[in-house]
Design a protein around this motif. Structure first.
Motif, mmCIF file in Angstrom:
data_model
loop_
_atom_site.group_PDB
_atom_site.id
_atom_site.type_symbol
_atom_site.label_atom_id
_atom_site.label_comp_id
_atom_site.label_asym_id
_atom_site.label_seq_id
_atom_site.Cartn_x
_atom_site.Cartn_y
_atom_site.Cartn_z
ATOM 1 N N LYS A 1 1.123 -0.934 0.151
ATOM 2 C CA LYS A 1 -0.031 -0.013 0.108
ATOM 3 C C LYS A 1 0.848 1.345 -0.171
ATOM 4 O O LYS A 1 2.136 1.360 0.972
ATOM 5 C CB LYS A 1 -0.824 -0.164 1.237
ATOM 6 N N ILE A 2 0.350 1.747 -0.380
ATOM 7 C CA ILE A 2 1.453 3.291 -0.984
ATOM 8 C C ILE A 2 0.707 4.406 0.009
ATOM 9 O O ILE A 2 -0.319 4.994 0.413
ATOM 10 C CB ILE A 2 1.295 3.828 -1.914
ATOM 11 N N ARG A 3 1.958 4.755 0.892
ATOM 12 C CA ARG A 3 1.130 5.756 2.314
ATOM 13 C C ARG A 3 1.800 6.884 2.325
ATOM 14 O O ARG A 3 1.323 8.383 2.828
ATOM 15 C CB ARG A 3 2.013 4.936 3.544
ATOM 16 N N LEU A 4 2.384 7.158 1.050
ATOM 17 C CA LEU A 4 3.004 9.057 1.111
ATOM 18 C C LEU A 4 3.813 8.557 -0.910
ATOM 19 O O LEU A 4 4.050 7.683 -0.639
ATOM 20 C CB LEU A 4 3.654 9.235 2.147
ATOM 21 N N ALA A 5 3.013 9.555 -1.290
ATOM 22 C CA ALA A 5 3.931 9.385 -2.999
ATOM 23 C C ALA A 5 3.988 11.178 -3.148
ATOM 24 O O ALA A 5 3.398 11.391 -3.108
ATOM 25 C CB ALA A 5 3.013 9.142 -4.128
ATOM 26 N N LYS A 6 5.593 11.660 -3.516
ATOM 27 C CA LYS A 6 5.602 12.259 -4.286
ATOM 28 C C LYS A 6 6.413 12.770 -5.301
ATOM 29 O O LYS A 6 7.572 11.680 -5.660
ATOM 30 C CB LYS A 6 6.565 13.064 -2.754
ATOM 31 N N ILE B 1 -0.022 7.493 8.469
ATOM 32 C CA ILE B 1 -1.542 6.682 7.650
ATOM 33 C C ILE B 1 -2.485 8.141 8.162
ATOM 34 O O ILE B 1 -3.290 8.539 7.321
ATOM 35 C CB ILE B 1 -2.024 5.992 8.350
ATOM 36 N N PHE C 1 -0.694 11.508 7.422
ATOM 37 C CA PHE C 1 -0.349 11.984 5.786
ATOM 38 C C PHE C 1 0.051 13.498 5.435
ATOM 39 O O PHE C 1 0.510 13.186 4.818
ATOM 40 C CB PHE C 1 -1.067 11.070 4.979
ATOM 41 N N LEU D 1 0.902 4.257 11.695
ATOM 42 C CA LEU D 1 -0.225 4.188 12.169
ATOM 43 C C LEU D 1 -0.313 5.914 12.048
ATOM 44 O O LEU D 1 -1.169 6.685 11.083
ATOM 45 C CB LEU D 1 -1.246 3.864 13.269
#
Lengths: 177, 855
Positions: free
Chosen positions: A14-19, A105, A108, A102
């Motif tokens: 699961k992607i939790r952050l993407a920049k 999540i 974020f 967590l």
């Protein structure tokens, strides 16, 4: 040093952050996310932290259940990128006090704000943990003040009424059943 | 107030793992209402939620306008959320971006530093060319902000804007120079990064900054900035070699003293890339000896690739490969260490080690290195025998086939046996991790490395060519990835270049072609079709080196011939004809009644095969369709038209030749008919040798060659009714026409429309020969005619084989040496245009692929 992207992916993929620091279409982005996640998740602990993916060098590091992944140019300094990732994790850790998945999540946006303070447009811009935390603290303080000022002054009455109506309807429906 | 908060949404998502999609759909519906609300708090919370869903892969472009509304909120918390959503979801085509211009301008000019910062961050990310042009000056103004925090961000933001709006660079560069002197180190750091990025694409513009950067390099102590400056010099030094001498001192000092591996790595990298190691100044090593900087770098690199840390090993190998380019002798000493990295379970490290190893091979180590790599391929193939193992290009079953196929090549020669022997020890050690060696990318890299190191510098390191050919043949079976083109080129290259190996190579080709499983797999669209065609060419061309074998011709006309590509089919047919005629010539020497019988049976069997190939639908019964006279000629043409021209013409050529033999041998005689002995000489008049790719262009145009003049009287274009056909001799000789350039043509055009049209006719008309068509009746467009096939066209000076498009070959006598093909000496006094060629000083450093690659 120019970073193309940074993302966080959990062990479950699961992607939790993407920049993204390069212009790319949504489809391409998702493709890269998927391919690189797969590559990274397949790595074993005793392997090096660099993978070559197309014209990008992927630098990753695992912290607990999360992989921190960054894409850089082929002739960029991989060791430096690892240190930047580590620095980012250190700041997150200080900010959240023992950061866990967590935290990232549920808050974020905070992770994004911190990342923005450390890396801007693909360039590492601040390496001092103290400076980053100070800026974030200041911003959060401002936001907290604003919320406090709001008080009860502009309660969304409309919203309240609508919610009450909905609740009543739902209640009736469940009663009829 | 009572809407779902972001936390609620996330909790809900986690609670509804079963029907997540449904939950998200409902949430999105709610959010759709919420972003429309006038209450900014509610709107911004909705945007936050959207942002989260966006991260999960859901579209939020429909809410772009609402995002802009939130960006415009007077409250910082909401503004921040809006900007975050914008940076995450906006792309270059987002139409609301043009609405943000004034909003961002206002924020940039804000008295509140936090707002300026948020605007700078956002602008750097979402800037389009238009936004960049509009807001460049506003951002430039922020560069003088009182807070270093803002100045730092403005520098980076301006860099991004300048990328979209290159005109801005003129204003930016002087400002950047000033920022390099900024009292705050973080601003200096940002300025250095930006200069570093800009200098990568255009180093010349930033050379004037070198003195300032040099000063920073010698005074700063912050490793983060030092790394950037050192990296920046890696871009500048190649264009200004004097910098190398200047950098020698500070860089060597840093290399000696720093404890930070990342800085050490960067310094060594820059020293190598910028050729600072080439500066002939001594440095002192750890124990005070005076050594070369390059040696110092090599010493320091040992720290990396001998480390237990995999990351250091990786970057060590990367840098070692770079050092190898400049100073191969310094790397050669680490052969064993690097070789050990080849067995690392980590693919990344293996790939890098492979880079270095293939550059390292010497005459002494080549065979051992290749055997080591081969064993990796073979071993993992063995692993692929298990049904669940992942296959490469071939499916698992096919890979298993390849393994079974291996023992067949086993008998090929001593060299192969030894290659097999080498497998045993590493098998015991179990060194090769099956997962890494199964990776198709890695296998491809291994094959390329093997072939590359064997053929480097015209086989500089090669001592045993038979072993090399056997290795190539082994690769056909063990590669497991598509290396068909590479193998076919290499096989041809070595066979054509190295006279001594031709015999062995021909044997090997026969063996490959005899492997019916290999052939049928290749015909079924699998790998190796090109390699088989190369083998067919070799067998045909050099069959006289082996004892003649009547079965070769049939071998080269396999039943599934039609499944190969046109060119490959043509090669097969041509080769078959060569082997057949070679055998005929051979048996003509000891002719007897038995031989006569054999010739009859072989000839008729080939005749059947040929007619089947020519008339696939009619079966064997139409074997004598060719003899059926003029009535059948139409059928023949029609039938053959279905075949590609280059295939059908060769098939018919062969059929014609064999018909001649068949007629000549219709009665048993005491001696062989002369045609049997002579037919093969059609193919052996001249020897084919490799020729530099550039040689063709150097062939001078012979005196009196006239390609512009008409051969026949052109048919006047009656519709125009202007031009009388010009007499054929009127044209200028070509050499002068070529010497005069286009303006001459122009003046010739201007002489009158008649000539102009005539020229146009010549270019487009079917009745004119084009300049590039070298003689021969086939150059005319028109349907192929059996009579046109120049089976016995010797007097034209072009042997029949020259039909095959083989651009790199020419007829010339040339002594082959193992190591360096010499410059081709002029041809003997043969009746050939090439004999008159005056081509001194042709570089014969034949590039890879200079063989008859046209196969």
């Amino acid at each position: 040093m120019s970073i193309k992207y940074i993302f966080l992916v959990s062990r479950q993929g699961k992607i939790r952050l993407a920049k993204w620091y390069v212009t790319m279409g949504v489809k391409e982005k998702n493709k890269v996310l998927k391919e690189v996640s797969q590559l990274v998740l397949a790595r074993k602990p005793k392997q090096c932290n660099f993978i070559e993916h197309q014209d990008t060098k992927v630098v990753y590091r695992k912290y607990a259940s999360l992989f921190f992944v960054a894409g850089i140019d082929l002739d960029d300094n991989e060791l430096l990128m690892l240190e930047i990732i580590h620095r980012f994790v250190e700041v997150l850790d200080r900010f959240f006090h023992n950061v866990c998945e967590l935290d990232l999540i549920f808050q974020f946006q905070k992770a994004y704000f911190i990342l923005d303070e450390m890396i801007m447009a693909g360039e590492p811009q601040e390496t001092s943990k103290k400076a980053v935390l100070k800026v974030i603290a200041q911003q959060d303080e401002t936001e907290a003040l604003e919320s406090a000022e709001r008080g009860w002054g502009d309660i969304n009455l409309e919203g309240v009424a609508r919610t009450v109506m909905l609740t009543v309807q739902e209640f009736k429906q469940s009663f009829n059943r | 107030m009572f809407e779902k908060s972001l936390t609620d949404l996330i909790q809900g998502l986690r609670a509804n793992k079963r029907n997540e999609a449904e939950y998200i759909r409902r949430s999105l519906e709610e959010v759709q209402g919420e972003v429309q609300q006038s209450d900014m708090h509610c709107k911004s919370a909705a945007v936050d939620k959207l942002n989260y869903l966006h991260m999960l892969g859901y579209d939020m472009n429909w809410a772009s306008f609402n995002v802009v509304e939130v960006m415009a909120s007077p409250r910082f918390g909401e503004k921040r959320a809006g900007y975050l959503a914008a940076t995450q979801s906006f792309h270059q085509e987002t139409d609301v971006l043009m609405l943000t211009t004034n909003l961002i301008r206002k924020d940039l000019a804000s008295a509140n530093a936090m707002e300026v910062s948020v605007a700078l961050d956002g602008l750097a990310q979402i800037a389009t060319a238009e936004l960049a042009a509009d807001l460049f000056d506003d951002a430039l103004a922020v560069l003088d902000h009182s807070r270093p925090y803002i100045r730092k961000k403005a520098v980076v933001c301006l860099y991004r804007l300048a990328l979209k709006h290159p005109e801005g660079l003129h204003a930016l560069v002087p400002q950047l120079k000033e920022r390099l002197d900024d009292p705050d180190p973080s601003v200096v750091s940002a300025a250095v990064s930006v200069v570093c990025e800009l200098a990568r694409t255009n180093p010349h513009n930033y050379l004037p900054l070198a003195p300032k950067l040099y000063h920073l390099l010698t005074t700063l102590t912050n490793n983060w900035i030092l790394i950037k400056i050192v990296n920046l010099f890696a871009s500048l030094t190649p264009i200004e070699p004097r910098l190398a001498r200047k950098l020698h001192g500070p860089l060597s000092r840093l290399v000696c003293t720093t404890n930070a591996m990342s800085l050490l790595y960067e310094c060594v990298h820059t020293a190598i890339v910028g050729d600072v190691i080439g500066v002939p100044l001594p440095v002192a090593d750890s124990i005070g000896r005076e050594i070369d900087f390059a040696e110092l770098c090599a010493q320091k690199l040992e720290l990396f690739y001998e480390s237990r840390d995999h990351n250091l090993r990786y970057v060590g190998l990367v840098t070692l490969a770079r050092l190898q380019e400049k100073r191969p002798e310094l790397v050669a000493g680490h052969y064993e260490t690097v070789l050990a990295c080849l067995d690392d379970p980590d693919l990344s490290i293996r790939m890098r080690a492979l880079d270095v190893v293939s550059g390292m091979a010497t005459r002494r180590t080549l065979v051992a290195t290749v055997k080591r790599l081969m064993s990796q391929l073979v071993l993992s193939n063995a692993a692929a025998l298990q049904p669940a193992a992942p296959g490469g290009v071939l499916g698992p079953g096919q890979q298993a086939d390849a393994c079974v196929g291996l023992p067949q090549t086993d008998a090929s020669g001593t060299s192969l046996v030894s290659a097999q022997g080498a497998l045993v020890p590493s098998n015991k050690a179990g060194a090769a991790g099956p997962d890494a060696a199964d990776n198709p990318e890695y296998r491809l890299a291994v094959v390329e490395a093997i072939v590359g190191m064997c053929s480097r510098q015209s086989y500089e390191n090669m001592t045993d060519f038979e072993w090399y050919v056997a290795t190539l043949a082994d690769l056909v079976y063990t590669a497991g990835v598509d290396v068909d083109r590479l193998l076919s080129e290499r096989l041809l290259d070595v066979t054509v270049r190295v006279r001594q190996v031709r015999r062995f190579s021909t044997q090997m080709s026969r063996r490959l072609l005899s492997d019916s499983r290999l052939v049928s797999r290749a015909a079924a669209g699998g790998a190796n079709a090109m390699t088989l065609a190369a083998a067919a060419y070799i067998l045909g061309e050099y069959c006289s080196l082996l004892p003649a074998d009547p079965d070769d011709a049939a071998l080269l006309l396999p039943a599934n011939l039609a499944a190969f590509t046109d060119e490959q089919q043509a090669t097969f047919v041509q080769a078959s004809m060569k082997t057949y005629t070679n055998w005929l010539r051979d048996v003509a020497g000891y002719w007897s009644a038995d031989i006569w019988e054999q010739v009859r049976s072989v000839t008729s069997s080939i005749q059947r095969t040929l007619s089947q190939a020519l008339f696939p639908s009619e079966g064997a019964s139409s074997g004598d369709a060719l003899e059926a006279g003029p009535d059948a000629a139409g059928d023949v043409a029609e039938s053959a038209a279905r075949l590609p021209l280059q295939v059908s013409s060769r098939l018919r050529q062969f059929a014609e030749a064999i018909e001649v033999v068949s007629v000549a041998t219709s009665n048993p005689g005491d001696s062989a008919p002369p045609v049997c002995a002579e037919l093969h000489s059609l193919f052996t008049v001249y020897e084919l040798n490799p020729v530099s790719a550039a040689a063709q262009g150097k062939v001078p145009v012979p005196e009196g060659l006239e390609l512009d003049s008409f051969i026949g009287i052109p048919i006047p274009d009656t519709s125009l009714k202007v031009i009388p056909p010009p007499p054929p001799q009127q044209q200028q000789p070509r050499s002068t026409a070529a010497a005069e350039s286009s303006h001459t043509r122009g003046s010739r055009y201007s002489k009158g429309t008649g000539e102009h049209m005539e020229r146009r006719d010549r270019e487009g008309g079917p009745f004119y020969l084009r300049d590039d068509a070298h003689g021969g009746p086939r150059a005319r467009g028109g349907p192929p005619d059996v009579d046109d096939i120049p089976v016995v066209a010797l007097e034209l000076g072009s042997e029949p084989k020259s039909e095959q498009p083989r651009p790199h070959k020419e007829r010339k006598s040339k002594k082959h040496r193992k190591r360096k093909p010499r410059s081709p000496s002029p041809a003997p006094a043969a009746v050939d245009i090439a004999g008159d060629e005056d081509m001194p000083g042709i570089p014969t450093e034949a590039q890879p692929g200079t063989g008859p690659a046209a196969l």
